[in-house]
Write an enzyme that holds these catalytic residues in place. Structure first.
Site, PDB file in Angstrom:
ATOM      1  N   ASN A  58      32.569  48.884  44.975  1.00 40.74           N
ATOM      2  CA  ASN A  58      31.466  48.121  45.547  1.00 40.74           C
ATOM      3  C   ASN A  58      31.868  46.640  45.614  1.00 40.74           C
ATOM      4  O   ASN A  58      32.985  46.271  45.267  1.00 40.74           O
ATOM      5  CB  ASN A  58      30.195  48.335  44.730  1.00 40.74           C
ATOM      6  CG  ASN A  58      28.941  48.248  45.576  1.00 40.74           C
ATOM      7  OD1 ASN A  58      28.876  47.498  46.540  1.00 40.74           O
ATOM      8  ND2 ASN A  58      27.941  49.028  45.212  1.00 40.74           N
ATOM      9  N   HIS A  88      45.835  36.712  27.481  1.00 47.05           N
ATOM     10  CA  HIS A  88      46.684  35.603  27.049  1.00 47.05           C
ATOM     11  C   HIS A  88      47.085  35.741  25.581  1.00 47.05           C
ATOM     12  O   HIS A  88      46.290  36.173  24.756  1.00 47.05           O
ATOM     13  CB  HIS A  88      45.963  34.261  27.229  1.00 47.05           C
ATOM     14  CG  HIS A  88      45.792  33.874  28.660  1.00 47.05           C
ATOM     15  ND1 HIS A  88      46.766  33.215  29.363  1.00 47.05           N
ATOM     16  CD2 HIS A  88      44.764  34.055  29.516  1.00 47.05           C
ATOM     17  CE1 HIS A  88      46.342  33.006  30.589  1.00 47.05           C
ATOM     18  NE2 HIS A  88      45.125  33.511  30.716  1.00 47.05           N
ATOM     19  N   ALA A 135      26.320  49.757  32.839  1.00 54.98           N
ATOM     20  CA  ALA A 135      26.348  48.392  33.371  1.00 54.98           C
ATOM     21  C   ALA A 135      26.509  47.360  32.260  1.00 54.98           C
ATOM     22  O   ALA A 135      25.916  47.477  31.191  1.00 54.98           O
ATOM     23  CB  ALA A 135      25.077  48.116  34.157  1.00 54.98           C
TER      24      ALA A 135
END
Length: 152
Positions: A58, A88, A135
């Site tokens: 999406n 990192h 989500a």
């Protein structure tokens, strides 16, 4: 609605061609894989991204590979999903973080998964087959087949 879908499929086909020209053998797409707007891919030297058949991304999804990202068949992604196979290094306080390099571990997503909107998948994550990732979840580690993972 039909014109909307056709437009994004045409744009995705063009973007696939461009990505193949830029990354050559570092990227592969399965049949019927497509996306909506603002799909981004960043692949560093000697890294690769492999996307299976029938996947859908999406709006605003991004894949960032310093090593290897593998996505199975028929995986669907909600809006703004971010996948990183690296982060990192920040061990030395006397050295700027941006100058310390990266640590990378592959990311694997099994077949038939639904990765909902605003999910961030971090290095070293393996998601089994038939999983749903809720989500807003920030995900790392091993997720077994047939799992549902959500953040509180």
């Amino acid at each position: 609605m039909l014109l909307f879908k056709i437009k994004y499929h045409i744009i995705a086909v063009f973007q696939k061609i461009v990505l193949k020209l830029i990354y050559r053998k570092q990227i592969s797409f399965g049949k019927k894989t497509t996306w909506r707007s603002s799909f981004k891919v960043m692949i560093y030297k000697n890294a690769c991204v492999n996307i299976g058949n029938g996947c859908f991304f999406n709006n605003y999804c991004s894949l960032n590979s310093n090593l290897n990202i593998t996505i199975g068949n028929n995986v669907i992604f909600g809006e703004s999903v971010k996948i990183y196979d690296h982060d990192h290094v920040f061990k030395k306080s006397s050295v700027l973080i941006k100058n310390q390099g990266y640590k990378a571990m592959k990311v694997e997503i099994g077949d038939n998964c639904w990765i909902c909107s605003n999910v961030t998948i971090l290095k070293g994550t393996r998601i089994g087959k038939n999983c749903v990732i809720g989500a807003g979840t920030v995900l790392s580690g091993n997720i077994p087949d047939n799992s549902i993972v959500k953040s509180n």
